[in-house]
Design a protein around this motif. Structure first.
Motif, mmCIF file in Angstrom:
data_model
loop_
_atom_site.group_PDB
_atom_site.id
_atom_site.type_symbol
_atom_site.label_atom_id
_atom_site.label_comp_id
_atom_site.label_asym_id
_atom_site.label_seq_id
_atom_site.Cartn_x
_atom_site.Cartn_y
_atom_site.Cartn_z
ATOM 1 N N SER A 32 5.973 7.888 2.227
ATOM 2 C CA SER A 32 5.792 6.277 1.969
ATOM 3 C C SER A 32 7.342 5.518 1.430
ATOM 4 O O SER A 32 7.687 4.767 1.896
ATOM 5 C CB SER A 32 4.809 6.090 0.919
ATOM 6 O OG SER A 32 3.712 6.485 1.278
ATOM 7 N N SER A 33 8.032 6.396 0.664
ATOM 8 C CA SER A 33 9.519 5.877 0.154
ATOM 9 C C SER A 33 10.227 5.835 1.286
ATOM 10 O O SER A 33 10.933 4.936 1.419
ATOM 11 C CB SER A 33 10.083 6.962 -0.847
ATOM 12 O OG SER A 33 9.112 7.071 -2.058
ATOM 13 N N SER B 299 0.593 -1.299 -0.047
ATOM 14 C CA SER B 299 -0.039 0.102 0.080
ATOM 15 C C SER B 299 0.761 1.183 0.107
ATOM 16 O O SER B 299 0.209 2.396 -0.323
ATOM 17 C CB SER B 299 -1.008 0.079 1.252
ATOM 18 O OG SER B 299 -0.194 -0.005 2.427
ATOM 19 N N LEU B 300 2.335 1.240 0.259
ATOM 20 C CA LEU B 300 3.099 2.247 0.177
ATOM 21 C C LEU B 300 3.609 2.752 -0.997
ATOM 22 O O LEU B 300 4.379 3.617 -1.146
ATOM 23 C CB LEU B 300 4.034 2.007 1.258
ATOM 24 C CG LEU B 300 4.033 1.776 2.638
ATOM 25 C CD1 LEU B 300 4.993 1.292 3.571
ATOM 26 C CD2 LEU B 300 3.296 3.047 3.410
ATOM 27 N N TYR B 301 3.368 1.640 -1.869
ATOM 28 C CA TYR B 301 3.799 2.003 -3.357
ATOM 29 C C TYR B 301 2.646 1.977 -4.110
ATOM 30 O O TYR B 301 1.713 1.277 -4.388
ATOM 31 C CB TYR B 301 4.456 0.580 -3.757
ATOM 32 C CG TYR B 301 4.636 0.643 -5.274
ATOM 33 C CD1 TYR B 301 5.862 1.388 -5.935
ATOM 34 C CD2 TYR B 301 4.206 -0.393 -6.174
ATOM 35 C CE1 TYR B 301 6.088 1.282 -7.026
ATOM 36 C CE2 TYR B 301 4.439 -0.555 -7.301
ATOM 37 C CZ TYR B 301 5.520 0.337 -7.893
ATOM 38 O OH TYR B 301 5.604 0.209 -9.342
ATOM 39 N N MET C 134 5.201 11.316 -2.287
ATOM 40 C CA MET C 134 5.059 10.064 -1.908
ATOM 41 C C MET C 134 6.296 9.882 -1.197
ATOM 42 O O MET C 134 6.913 8.706 -0.836
ATOM 43 C CB MET C 134 5.110 9.041 -2.879
ATOM 44 C CG MET C 134 3.874 9.050 -3.788
ATOM 45 S SD MET C 134 2.209 8.956 -2.615
ATOM 46 C CE MET C 134 2.755 6.945 -2.363
#
Length: 268
Positions: free
Chosen positions: A242-243, A226-228, A239
């Motif tokens: 998240s990265s 879900s982080l991608y 992002m």
């Protein structure tokens, strides 16, 4: 790092790396080749996508066809590349650690003037290098596809394209770290392969199911996939957080693998 071991393991695995890299390059070039024909019917295709249930488009990353990077983010980065690199992480992490323990080759390595930590760090470096090579070849193929098939006729945001590739590398740096951790703790090759595969494709399935229905959207919160979000990168969403989280997950997983491998008992 044990430089001699690193060179040998890179030599042993280079053919596999290149097979996956050129396979990835082929598919992304295919996407670039297809786009000009699809771009001529953008309105009709977008209407077709909009007629689908919202969860289906979200699950499979159908992000519109108004730009080449939007098309590629859904058709390639949202599914095909994810499957390719998932397989690489599960198989390679198992080959680099659990397989050597299972076959007795690890005992031979550790009988040489080196330490367990150096061996584990070297093997982790081989995995990270392999992932980087595949992403690098994919990125280069994308630029070649832009030059060959799009030229100046279609808009292509190179900055967004680079961000998508960086995000893909960080996702699989994390996935690879988790798979490597499992492999570092296993004595049996098949068991390591099964557990790593279950975790990796379990995470993928949770993310996919969570996208399909809002009623089970909570499933995505327990999946690192879900982080991608390549589609969100195309839409201009930041992002960076998240990265960074993906990098931290990968760094911790690889670090734990090295520490725990150094402390564990190995079969003779």
């Amino acid at each position: 790092m044990n430089v001699t071991l690193y060179k040998q393991m890179m030599k042993v695995n280079m053919k596999g790396f290149m097979n996956y890299a050129f396979g990835s390059a082929f598919y992304i070039l295919l996407m670039f080749w297809l786009y000009p024909g699809l771009a001529k019917n953008t309105k009709a295709i977008d209407e077709l996508v909009q007629s689908m249930p919202e969860g289906v488009g979200k699950a499979f990353g159908l992000n519109g066809f108004d730009s080449a990077e939007a098309f590629i983010s859904g058709e390639y980065y949202g599914l095909i590349l994810v499957l390719i690199l998932s397989i690489v992480c599960v198989q390679l992490s198992t080959q680099l650690m659990a397989k050597l323990v299972d076959q007795g080759s690890m005992a031979y390595l550790l009988s040489t003037p080196t330490t367990r930590a150096k061996v584990a760090f070297t093997q982790a470096s081989v995995l990270a290098t392999g992932l980087f090579l595949i992403i690098a070849v994919t990125t280069i193929a994308g630029f070649a596809g832009n030059a060959w098939f799009l030229g100046g006729d279609f808009e292509f945001d190179t900055s967004t394209f680079i961000q998508m590739n960086a995000a893909a590398f960080l996702l699989f740096f994390a996935v690879g770290g988790i798979s490597f951790l499992v492999s570092s703790l296993a004595n049996d090759e098949k068991k390591a392969l099964g557990i790593s595969g279950l975790i990796t494709f379990g995470f993928f399935s949770l993310d996919l199911l969570g996208k399909i229905s809002a009623n089970i959207d909570w499933m995505r919160s327990i999946s690192i996939f879900s982080l991608y979000q390549p589609g969100e990168i195309v839409n201009g969403k930041d992002m960076a957080a998240s990265s960074l989280l993906l990098f931290v997950i990968g760094f911790i997983a690889f670090g734990l693998a090295i520490v725990l491998f150094r402390k564990r008992d190995l079969p003779l």
